[in-house]
Motif scaffolding. Structure first.
Motif, PDB file in Angstrom:
ATOM      1  N   TRP A  76      -7.067 -11.302   6.470  1.00 45.44           N
ATOM      2  CA  TRP A  76      -6.509 -11.137   7.826  1.00 45.44           C
ATOM      3  C   TRP A  76      -7.367 -10.139   8.616  1.00 45.44           C
ATOM      4  O   TRP A  76      -7.792 -10.411   9.744  1.00 45.44           O
ATOM      5  CB  TRP A  76      -5.040 -10.648   7.744  1.00 45.44           C
ATOM      6  CG  TRP A  76      -4.341 -10.841   9.051  1.00 45.44           C
ATOM      7  CD1 TRP A  76      -3.576 -11.911   9.401  1.00 45.44           C
ATOM      8  CD2 TRP A  76      -4.375  -9.970  10.198  1.00 45.44           C
ATOM      9  NE1 TRP A  76      -3.132 -11.761  10.700  1.00 45.44           N
ATOM     10  CE2 TRP A  76      -3.613 -10.584  11.213  1.00 45.44           C
ATOM     11  CE3 TRP A  76      -4.984  -8.752  10.471  1.00 45.44           C
ATOM     12  CZ2 TRP A  76      -3.428 -10.013  12.471  1.00 45.44           C
ATOM     13  CZ3 TRP A  76      -4.806  -8.184  11.730  1.00 45.44           C
ATOM     14  CH2 TRP A  76      -4.038  -8.804  12.710  1.00 45.44           C
ATOM     15  N   GLN A  77      -7.637  -9.009   7.981  1.00 47.83           N
ATOM     16  CA  GLN A  77      -8.421  -7.963   8.664  1.00 47.83           C
ATOM     17  C   GLN A  77      -9.854  -8.424   8.927  1.00 47.83           C
ATOM     18  O   GLN A  77     -10.446  -8.077   9.948  1.00 47.83           O
ATOM     19  CB  GLN A  77      -8.440  -6.667   7.827  1.00 47.83           C
ATOM     20  CG  GLN A  77      -7.057  -6.060   7.562  1.00 47.83           C
ATOM     21  CD  GLN A  77      -6.375  -5.505   8.806  1.00 47.83           C
ATOM     22  OE1 GLN A  77      -6.982  -5.361   9.861  1.00 47.83           O
ATOM     23  NE2 GLN A  77      -5.087  -5.205   8.692  1.00 47.83           N
ATOM     24  N   ASP A 116      -3.477 -17.367   7.293  1.00 47.03           N
ATOM     25  CA  ASP A 116      -2.542 -16.463   6.626  1.00 47.03           C
ATOM     26  C   ASP A 116      -1.426 -17.255   5.918  1.00 47.03           C
ATOM     27  O   ASP A 116      -1.109 -16.992   4.755  1.00 47.03           O
ATOM     28  CB  ASP A 116      -1.951 -15.508   7.677  1.00 47.03           C
ATOM     29  CG  ASP A 116      -1.148 -14.401   7.048  1.00 47.03           C
ATOM     30  OD1 ASP A 116      -1.758 -13.496   6.455  1.00 47.03           O
ATOM     31  OD2 ASP A 116       0.108 -14.464   7.105  1.00 47.03           O
ATOM     32  N   SER A 132       1.581 -12.037   7.763  1.00 44.65           N
ATOM     33  CA  SER A 132       1.029 -10.681   7.575  1.00 44.65           C
ATOM     34  C   SER A 132       1.169  -9.834   8.821  1.00 44.65           C
ATOM     35  O   SER A 132       1.443  -8.633   8.743  1.00 44.65           O
ATOM     36  CB  SER A 132      -0.450 -10.769   7.185  1.00 44.65           C
ATOM     37  OG  SER A 132      -0.562 -11.401   5.941  1.00 44.65           O
ATOM     38  N   GLU A 144      -4.381  -9.805   2.842  1.00 42.44           N
ATOM     39  CA  GLU A 144      -4.483  -8.772   3.880  1.00 42.44           C
ATOM     40  C   GLU A 144      -5.951  -8.554   4.271  1.00 42.44           C
ATOM     41  O   GLU A 144      -6.282  -8.435   5.445  1.00 42.44           O
ATOM     42  CB  GLU A 144      -3.841  -7.462   3.385  1.00 42.44           C
ATOM     43  CG  GLU A 144      -3.941  -6.288   4.350  1.00 42.44           C
ATOM     44  CD  GLU A 144      -3.126  -6.462   5.639  1.00 42.44           C
ATOM     45  OE1 GLU A 144      -2.259  -7.350   5.695  1.00 42.44           O
ATOM     46  OE2 GLU A 144      -3.386  -5.707   6.594  1.00 42.44           O
TER      47      GLU A 144
END
Ligand code: CS2
Ligand code: MG
Length: 405
Positions: free
Chosen positions: A69-70, A92, A296, A66
């Motif tokens: 991803w961010q 991801d 995600s 996560e």
């Protein structure tokens, strides 16, 4: 404890068609695979990964999916769009693959475990004229499919999306130095499609689920006319009736028809679908897992859609690789509001490069129980199929002006 990313590689291979594949390796020797295929624009995602995101991945903790991803979404000034989101999606998928392999479980277990036993799937039936189309539908039923998308030619036109004249299967991208051009005639299509689809329904009886893709060709008035003329055909859905940009205009269409609508294969983020979801202007959201930032992000889109009784039905034609298809199946198995998965099958050459654990049986798919996403990539085989330039077609009105393809 951290699991460091030590190598990032991008493979471009063309076993019957182009695929871009991301390979991430960790310091404890785990390899994760991601799909980064964007039909007709493959090299742009390959470069985005090789030249921009890949170097920034080296040394990062592969377990922090996560956060990664961010890091690439929020952390970047330039956001969204198909190239960016497919690149983030590929990373991801590779990281979920690594985590599954590290823990020895299939990815669907990491997403909460199975919320269903198997995933309903639909495939394509294509025929230039009605007899050919009915043959194609019959073949699909014999293969076990319970849901079929029916597309045909249009009188007066030479080429139409979704159908390849004289071929049993459809391949949208044409190899060569530029896009193939097609003519389009909305009036002819609107006269023809209801007749064809009614004839298909009459031929197959009530049970088979029938779908039809309009591929962004109509305005909302034309779409309402088509939908009303198809009410009795009992379609499972009518797909992409209008270009995805004109979302507010679908409000009027929804007042005219109860035919379920599916939209979203060209969307890349939840923001692209916000109005369609919150006003419930659609019944099915079609974002492909890799094109919208991977598992995600698409699981967030599906969670948002669930609140509005909208179901997931991800895009999954032959132009995304078996890695994307597997990711979609893991997500689908673990997601309660997942309706159906598009599945066209693959040319035999594709399985020389991608060995997948998913299985098709009796109209349903299952991702299998191998750790991770369950797809092995044979790099020697991939090297035997070099990239070939390919484009999606373009369409023109009969007067030569451009039409949405
Ligand atoms: C289609 C696709 O599968 C679908 O629903 O709309 O065939 C689309 O034309 C291609 O994926 C474009 O690359
Ligand atoms: Mg479509």
């Amino acid at each position: 404890m951290t699991r460091k990313i030590v190598d990032v590689d991008v493979l471009v291979t063309s076993p019957s068609r182009n695929f871009v594949t991301l390979k991430i390796t960790t310091d404890d020797g785990i390899v994760g695979w991601g799909d980064a295929t964007l039909n007709g624009r493959e090299l742009s995602v390959a470069s985005y990964l090789r030249d921009h995101l890949g170097p920034a991945l080296l040394g990062r903790d592969a377990d922090r999916i996560e956060d990664t991803w961010q890091y690439f979404y929020k952390g970047a000034y330039w956001r969204r769009g198909p190239v960016t989101m497919a690149a983030i999606g590929a990373i991801d998928l590779a990281l979920w693959d690594i985590k599954g392999k590290a823990l020895g479980v299939p990815v669907y277990q990491l997403l909460g475990g199975a919320a269903r036993d198997k995933i309903l799937t639909y495939t394509h039936a294509t025929g230039w004229d009605l007899p050919e189309l009915l043959d194609s539908v019959d073949q699909r039923r014999e293969q076990g499919f319970r849901a079929v998308r029916a597309q045909s030619g249009v009188p007066g036109l030479d080429k139409v999306y979704g159908v390849t004249k004289g071929a049993a299967s459809y391949e949208p991208a044409g190899r060569g130095a530029g896009p193939v051009e097609e003519d389009w005639d909305t009036a002819a299509y609107l006269r023809h499609a209801p007749k064809i689809l009614s004839a298909v329904r009459e031929h197959v009886g009530p049970e088979l689920k029938l779908l039809h893709d309009v591929h962004h060709r109509l305005n909302p008035t034309e779409a309402a006319r088509l939908a009303r003329s198809l009410e009795d055909v009992d379609l499972f859905w009518l797909e992409d009736v209008t270009p995805a940009e004109n979302q507010r205009l679908l409000r009027t269409l929804r007042q005219q028809t109860t035919i379920p609508l599916a939209i979203g294969e060209v969307f890349n983020t939840v923001w692209d679908a916000e109005l369609l979801i919150t006003e419930r202007l659609i019944d099915y959201i079609r974002t492909a897992v890799v094109h919208a930032g991977g598992i995600s992000h698409v699981r967030k889109i599906l969670a948002f859609a669930e609140v509005y009784q909208i179901k997931g039905a991800p895009h999954g034609p032959s132009d995304v690789s078996p890695i994307n298809l597997s990711a979609s199946l893991h997500l689908g198995l673990a997601t309660s509001n997942f309706a159906i998965q598009e599945y066209m099958g693959y040319d035999p050459a594709v399985s020389e490069v991608f060995q997948s654990s998913f299985r098709f049986e009796d109209g349903y798919l299952h991702p299998g129980d191998e750790p991770g996403l369950g797809v092995q990539v044979d790099e020697d085989a991939a090297a035997r199929f070099p990239y070939t330039q390919a484009y999606l077609p373009i369409a023109r009105e009969l007067d030569g002006s451009m039409k949405d393809w």
